[in-house]
Design an enzyme around this catalytic site. Structure first.
Site, PDB file in Angstrom:
ATOM      1  N   GLU A 183       0.847  -1.199  -0.054  1.00 39.11           N
ATOM      2  CA  GLU A 183       0.012   0.167  -0.073  1.00 39.11           C
ATOM      3  C   GLU A 183       0.977   1.327   0.119  1.00 39.11           C
ATOM      4  OE1 GLU A 183      -3.824   0.021   1.716  1.00 39.11           O
ATOM      5  OE2 GLU A 183      -4.032  -1.965   1.444  1.00 39.11           O
TER       6      GLU A 183
HETATM    7  N1  CAA Z   1      -6.542  11.347  -4.209  1.00 36.33           N
HETATM    8  C1  CAA Z   1      -6.958  11.732  -5.377  1.00 36.33           C
HETATM    9  N2  CAA Z   1      -6.316  12.022  -6.394  1.00 36.33           N
HETATM   10  C2  CAA Z   1      -4.762  11.758  -6.423  1.00 36.33           C
HETATM   11  C3  CAA Z   1      -4.177  11.321  -5.170  1.00 36.33           C
HETATM   12  C4  CAA Z   1      -5.254  11.070  -3.896  1.00 36.33           C
HETATM   13  N3  CAA Z   1      -4.650  10.787  -2.788  1.00 36.33           N
HETATM   14  N4  CAA Z   1      -3.068  11.014  -5.094  1.00 36.33           N
HETATM   15  C5  CAA Z   1      -2.434  11.636  -6.455  1.00 36.33           C
HETATM   16  N5  CAA Z   1      -3.784  11.858  -7.115  1.00 36.33           N
HETATM   17  C6  CAA Z   1      -4.062  12.334  -8.512  1.00 36.33           C
HETATM   18  C7  CAA Z   1      -3.234  13.378  -8.875  1.00 36.33           C
HETATM   19  O1  CAA Z   1      -3.955  14.419  -8.586  1.00 36.33           O
HETATM   20  C8  CAA Z   1      -3.147  13.410 -10.272  1.00 36.33           C
HETATM   21  O2  CAA Z   1      -4.487  13.661 -10.929  1.00 36.33           O
HETATM   22  P1  CAA Z   1      -4.203  15.366 -11.910  1.00 36.33           P
HETATM   23  O3  CAA Z   1      -3.144  15.271 -12.803  1.00 36.33           O
HETATM   24  O4  CAA Z   1      -5.751  15.200 -12.169  1.00 36.33           O
HETATM   25  O5  CAA Z   1      -4.344  16.260 -10.735  1.00 36.33           O
HETATM   26  C9  CAA Z   1      -3.037  11.839 -10.590  1.00 36.33           C
HETATM   27  O6  CAA Z   1      -3.484  11.213  -9.509  1.00 36.33           O
HETATM   28  C10 CAA Z   1      -1.512  11.532 -10.630  1.00 36.33           C
HETATM   29  O7  CAA Z   1      -0.706  12.141  -9.429  1.00 36.33           O
HETATM   30  P2  CAA Z   1       0.967  12.220  -9.309  1.00 36.33           P
HETATM   31  O8  CAA Z   1       1.071  13.195 -10.364  1.00 36.33           O
HETATM   32  O9  CAA Z   1       1.069  12.853  -7.897  1.00 36.33           O
HETATM   33  O10 CAA Z   1       1.479  10.833  -9.639  1.00 36.33           O
HETATM   34  P3  CAA Z   1       2.940  10.098  -9.537  1.00 36.33           P
HETATM   35  O11 CAA Z   1       3.218   9.370 -10.529  1.00 36.33           O
HETATM   36  O12 CAA Z   1       3.824  11.237  -9.097  1.00 36.33           O
HETATM   37  O13 CAA Z   1       2.545   8.903  -8.539  1.00 36.33           O
HETATM   38  C11 CAA Z   1       1.992   8.117  -6.192  1.00 36.33           C
HETATM   39  C12 CAA Z   1       1.897   9.305  -7.241  1.00 36.33           C
HETATM   40  C13 CAA Z   1       1.641   8.683  -4.859  1.00 36.33           C
HETATM   41  C14 CAA Z   1       3.665   7.954  -5.826  1.00 36.33           C
HETATM   42  C15 CAA Z   1       1.310   7.195  -6.806  1.00 36.33           C
HETATM   43  O14 CAA Z   1       1.922   6.593  -7.788  1.00 36.33           O
HETATM   44  C16 CAA Z   1       1.323   6.104  -5.458  1.00 36.33           C
HETATM   45  O15 CAA Z   1       0.755   5.942  -4.675  1.00 36.33           O
HETATM   46  N6  CAA Z   1       2.269   4.710  -5.758  1.00 36.33           N
HETATM   47  C17 CAA Z   1       2.302   3.713  -4.731  1.00 36.33           C
HETATM   48  C18 CAA Z   1       1.261   2.614  -5.337  1.00 36.33           C
HETATM   49  C19 CAA Z   1       0.634   1.992  -4.117  1.00 36.33           C
HETATM   50  O16 CAA Z   1       0.523   2.317  -3.086  1.00 36.33           O
HETATM   51  N7  CAA Z   1       0.245   0.572  -4.526  1.00 36.33           N
HETATM   52  C20 CAA Z   1      -0.358  -0.042  -3.417  1.00 36.33           C
HETATM   53  C21 CAA Z   1      -1.133  -1.321  -4.277  1.00 36.33           C
HETATM   54  S1  CAA Z   1      -2.181  -2.100  -3.301  1.00 36.33           S
HETATM   55  C22 CAA Z   1      -1.639  -2.796  -2.074  1.00 36.33           C
HETATM   56  O17 CAA Z   1      -0.263  -2.765  -1.901  1.00 36.33           O
HETATM   57  C23 CAA Z   1      -2.522  -3.881  -1.347  1.00 36.33           C
HETATM   58  C24 CAA Z   1      -1.831  -4.687  -0.221  1.00 36.33           C
HETATM   59  O18 CAA Z   1      -0.706  -4.618  -0.105  1.00 36.33           O
HETATM   60  C25 CAA Z   1      -2.665  -5.289   0.704  1.00 36.33           C
HETATM   61  P1  FAD Z   2       9.384  -0.784  -6.688  1.00 36.25           P
HETATM   62  O1  FAD Z   2       8.574   0.106  -6.972  1.00 36.25           O
HETATM   63  O2  FAD Z   2      10.156  -1.332  -7.744  1.00 36.25           O
HETATM   64  O3  FAD Z   2      10.202  -0.295  -5.514  1.00 36.25           O
HETATM   65  C1  FAD Z   2      11.634  -0.687  -5.153  1.00 36.25           C
HETATM   66  C2  FAD Z   2      12.262   0.045  -4.117  1.00 36.25           C
HETATM   67  O4  FAD Z   2      12.586   1.438  -4.844  1.00 36.25           O
HETATM   68  C3  FAD Z   2      11.518   0.209  -2.989  1.00 36.25           C
HETATM   69  O5  FAD Z   2      12.261   0.567  -1.783  1.00 36.25           O
HETATM   70  C4  FAD Z   2      10.688   1.731  -3.362  1.00 36.25           C
HETATM   71  O6  FAD Z   2      10.366   2.341  -2.308  1.00 36.25           O
HETATM   72  C5  FAD Z   2      12.008   2.445  -4.076  1.00 36.25           C
HETATM   73  N1  FAD Z   2      11.431   3.263  -4.972  1.00 36.25           N
HETATM   74  C6  FAD Z   2      10.735   3.458  -6.100  1.00 36.25           C
HETATM   75  N2  FAD Z   2      10.048   4.446  -6.541  1.00 36.25           N
HETATM   76  C7  FAD Z   2      10.926   5.425  -5.796  1.00 36.25           C
HETATM   77  C8  FAD Z   2      10.945   6.860  -5.788  1.00 36.25           C
HETATM   78  N3  FAD Z   2      10.352   7.720  -6.545  1.00 36.25           N
HETATM   79  N4  FAD Z   2      11.772   7.544  -4.821  1.00 36.25           N
HETATM   80  C9  FAD Z   2      12.138   6.881  -3.663  1.00 36.25           C
HETATM   81  N5  FAD Z   2      12.203   5.512  -3.748  1.00 36.25           N
HETATM   82  C10 FAD Z   2      11.585   4.741  -4.728  1.00 36.25           C
HETATM   83  N6  FAD Z   2      -0.432  -4.549  -4.767  1.00 36.25           N
HETATM   84  C11 FAD Z   2      -1.661  -4.627  -5.304  1.00 36.25           C
HETATM   85  O7  FAD Z   2      -1.991  -4.029  -6.226  1.00 36.25           O
HETATM   86  N7  FAD Z   2      -2.732  -5.238  -4.662  1.00 36.25           N
HETATM   87  C12 FAD Z   2      -2.402  -6.061  -3.547  1.00 36.25           C
HETATM   88  O8  FAD Z   2      -3.387  -6.877  -3.114  1.00 36.25           O
HETATM   89  C13 FAD Z   2      -1.072  -6.183  -3.154  1.00 36.25           C
HETATM   90  N8  FAD Z   2      -0.632  -6.943  -2.252  1.00 36.25           N
HETATM   91  C14 FAD Z   2       0.584  -7.359  -2.029  1.00 36.25           C
HETATM   92  C15 FAD Z   2       1.116  -8.287  -1.034  1.00 36.25           C
HETATM   93  C16 FAD Z   2       2.221  -8.587  -0.780  1.00 36.25           C
HETATM   94  C17 FAD Z   2       2.580  -9.576   0.146  1.00 36.25           C
HETATM   95  C18 FAD Z   2       3.303  -7.948  -1.487  1.00 36.25           C
HETATM   96  C19 FAD Z   2       4.706  -8.051  -1.127  1.00 36.25           C
HETATM   97  C20 FAD Z   2       2.864  -6.930  -2.093  1.00 36.25           C
HETATM   98  C21 FAD Z   2       1.608  -6.521  -2.388  1.00 36.25           C
HETATM   99  N9  FAD Z   2       1.244  -5.557  -3.440  1.00 36.25           N
HETATM  100  C22 FAD Z   2      -0.148  -5.500  -3.814  1.00 36.25           C
HETATM  101  C23 FAD Z   2       2.298  -4.888  -4.161  1.00 36.25           C
HETATM  102  C24 FAD Z   2       3.032  -3.805  -3.348  1.00 36.25           C
HETATM  103  O9  FAD Z   2       1.845  -2.856  -3.315  1.00 36.25           O
HETATM  104  C25 FAD Z   2       4.222  -3.361  -4.216  1.00 36.25           C
HETATM  105  O10 FAD Z   2       5.090  -4.393  -3.965  1.00 36.25           O
HETATM  106  C26 FAD Z   2       4.517  -1.747  -3.678  1.00 36.25           C
HETATM  107  O11 FAD Z   2       3.922  -0.960  -4.059  1.00 36.25           O
HETATM  108  C27 FAD Z   2       5.979  -1.610  -4.075  1.00 36.25           C
HETATM  109  O12 FAD Z   2       6.208  -1.886  -5.741  1.00 36.25           O
HETATM  110  P2  FAD Z   2       7.586  -2.670  -6.090  1.00 36.25           P
HETATM  111  O13 FAD Z   2       7.332  -4.150  -5.429  1.00 36.25           O
HETATM  112  O14 FAD Z   2       7.239  -2.973  -7.669  1.00 36.25           O
HETATM  113  O15 FAD Z   2       8.695  -2.237  -5.682  1.00 36.25           O
END
Ligand code: CAA
Ligand code: FAD
Length: 380
Positions: free
Chosen positions: A363
């Site tokens: 997340e």
């Molecule tokens: N609410 C609404 N809109 C948002 C927002 C928010 N919190 N954050 C960004 N946006 C919008 C921006 O306003 C922008 O839209 P506009 O151009 O219309 O203004 C658009 O999204 C793109 O935003 P950025 O230019 O800031 O995008 P970026 O490429 O710089 O990335 C980031 C922003 C915060 C790094 C985003 O890519 C991010 O959150 N990355 C992490 C992904 C992540 O959390 N993955 C989790 C997967 S789910 C998971 O992991 C589940 C699990 O494990 C159990």
């Molecule tokens: P990368 O993006 O390749 O990052 C590698 C390293 O580089 C990290 O340390 C990161 O912080 C760093 N890095 C990358 N970009 C930057 C930057 N701009 N500045 C500084 N540092 C940076 N995803 C889902 O969509 N749904 C799920 O249900 C879900 N469940 C998950 C469950 C598990 C057990 C795991 C391991 C992952 C899960 N994920 C899920 C994916 C998870 O959200 C991603 O692994 C996470 O967002 C990081 O992405 P990545 O693994 O590609 O790492």
């Protein structure tokens, strides 16, 4: 801000604590070792109302506030973070998004089944080449009039094989970049939808993590969430709340490890006295307690913000960043306080230490939380 729990919140906290002790604890080591999904435990959590905690009762939800959800996450995570991540994904990433942005037909079709635990859901944003860099979606959802054709691979999907519905983020119009992304509801069993092998993980081993492969999967247009191009905003808004759930998970892991360490330190003797009488151990406990209390305040504050219609992007990110660091630090110290016993499974702290690490990764990694936080403070 007053975090004194209401009678209702106290009862919910107690129910979660009882469930964790009576139902999660007995099989937690075996599930971790065997990477066994907690099927029966999830069914019971559905009955207890833990799977749709904030959803309107008209869709089978419990109609509670975010703080109640946080309290449940904290209690479950003290014992079994594999089970709590299932709760977190279903509540924050699936039910919340559907209830907030779904059509009435989507809510009627899916939400009631999700809140009661009849089915669980998955949230599919990450890809092999789009993790932190989430706008770089390679999965495509091509517009074919009344339906989309979905192609691509999602990585690391929690509830990957146990879910029945999947919220899939995909690129429809590459030229529009993040504004050309959609969020689609995909059902298990759809033609061309394949579930990859289960990942063999360091922690949260009871939770099933899979890659998902989509080969020309036909998704009806009525399964799109929100307007055309809303998919990326949908993901970001959903994750803002999801991060509060994971922060609460981290808090629970830390608190669970601390409670075990505190108890052990008062029982184990070395050099003629309980080890808690050695200042080196007592000071570790003091640090752990202080850090946990600080994390708790940040997590509850983020829940408060969400419940009071305040912006919670910043407070949720700060809570996740800090609580996940505390989870890591505290669990490492809990293992240390247990000495050799900390290194074996029976004492639980080694599992909590392994489970803690994921809270700094999913997340949004800690580095990503710092991006969210720094952008917010610099903008303001
Ligand atoms: N609410 C609404 N809109 C948002 C927002 C928010 N919190 N954050 C960004 N946006 C919008 C921006 O306003 C922008 O839209 P506009 O151009 O219309 O203004 C658009 O999204 C793109 O935003 P950025 O230019 O800031 O995008 P970026 O490429 O710089 O990335 C980031 C922003 C915060 C790094 C985003 O890519 C991010 O959150 N990355 C992490 C992904 C992540 O959390 N993955 C989790 C997967 S789910 C998971 O992991 C589940 C699990 O494990 C159990
Ligand atoms: P990368 O993006 O390749 O990052 C590698 C390293 O580089 C990290 O340390 C990161 O912080 C760093 N890095 C990358 N970009 C930057 C930057 N701009 N500045 C500084 N540092 C940076 N995803 C889902 O969509 N749904 C799920 O249900 C879900 N469940 C998950 C469950 C598990 C057990 C795991 C391991 C992952 C899960 N994920 C899920 C994916 C998870 O959200 C991603 O692994 C996470 O967002 C990081 O992405 P990545 O693994 O590609 O790492």
């Amino acid at each position: 801000m007053d975090f004194t729990l209401t009678e209702e919140q106290r009862l919910i906290q107690e129910a979660a604590r009882d469930f964790a002790q009576n139902d999660l604890l007995p099989g937690v080591i075996e599930r971790d070792e065997a990477q066994k999904f907690p099927t029966e435990e999830v069914r019971k959590m559905g009955e207890l109302g833990f799977l749709g905690m904030m959803v309107d009762p008209k869709y089978g939800g419990s109609g509670l506030d975010t703080l109640s959800y946080v309290l449940v996450m904290e209690e479950l995570s003290k014992v079994d973070a594999s089970s709590s991540v299932i709760v977190s994904v279903n509540n924050s990433l699936v039910c919340w998004g559907l209830e907030t942005f779904g059509t009435e037909a989507q809510k009627e079709k899916y939400l009631t089944r999700l809140t009661t635990g009849e089915i669980i859901g998955a949230f599919c944003l990450s890809e092999p080449e789009a993790g932190s860099d989430a706008t770089s979606q390679k999965t495509t959802a091509l517009d074919k009039g009344d339906h989309y054709i979905l192609n691509g691979t999602k990585n690391w999907i929690t509830n990957g094989s146990s879910a029945e519905i999947y919220l899939v983020i995909a690129q429809t119009d590459k030229d529009k970049k993040h504004k050309g992304i959609n969020a689609l509801i995909v059902e298990k069993g759809a033609d061309g939808f394949e579930i990859g092998p289960k990942e063999n993980k360091l922690g949260i081993r009871g939770s099933d993590t899979h890659s998902l492969i989509f080969n020309d999967v036909k998704v009806p247009k009525e399964n799109r969430i929100g307007e055309d191009g809303f998919g990326f905003k949908f993901a970001m808004k959903t994750l803002a709340g999801g991060r509060i759930g994971i922060a609460a998970q981290a808090l629970g892991i830390a608190a669970g490890a601390y409670e075990l360490a505190l108890k052990y330190s008062k029982e184990r003797k070395a050099f003629g006295t309980e080890i808690s009488n050695h200042q080196a151990i007592a000071f570790k406990l003091a640090d752990m307690h202080t850090q946990i209390e600080a994390a708790r305040n940040l997590v509850y504050k983020a829940a408060y913000d969400k419940d009071n219609n305040q912006d919670y992007d910043l407070s949720g990110a700060m809570a996740k960043l800090y609580a996940s660091q505390v989870a890591m630090d505290t669990t490492v110290e809990a293992v240390q306080i247990h000495g050799g016993n900390g290194f074996v499974k029976e004492y639980h702290v080694e599992r909590l230490m392994r489970d803690a690490k994921i809270t700094q990764i999913y997340e949004g990694t800690s580095e990503i939380q710092k991006i969210v936080i720094s952008r917010s403070i610099l903008r303001d």
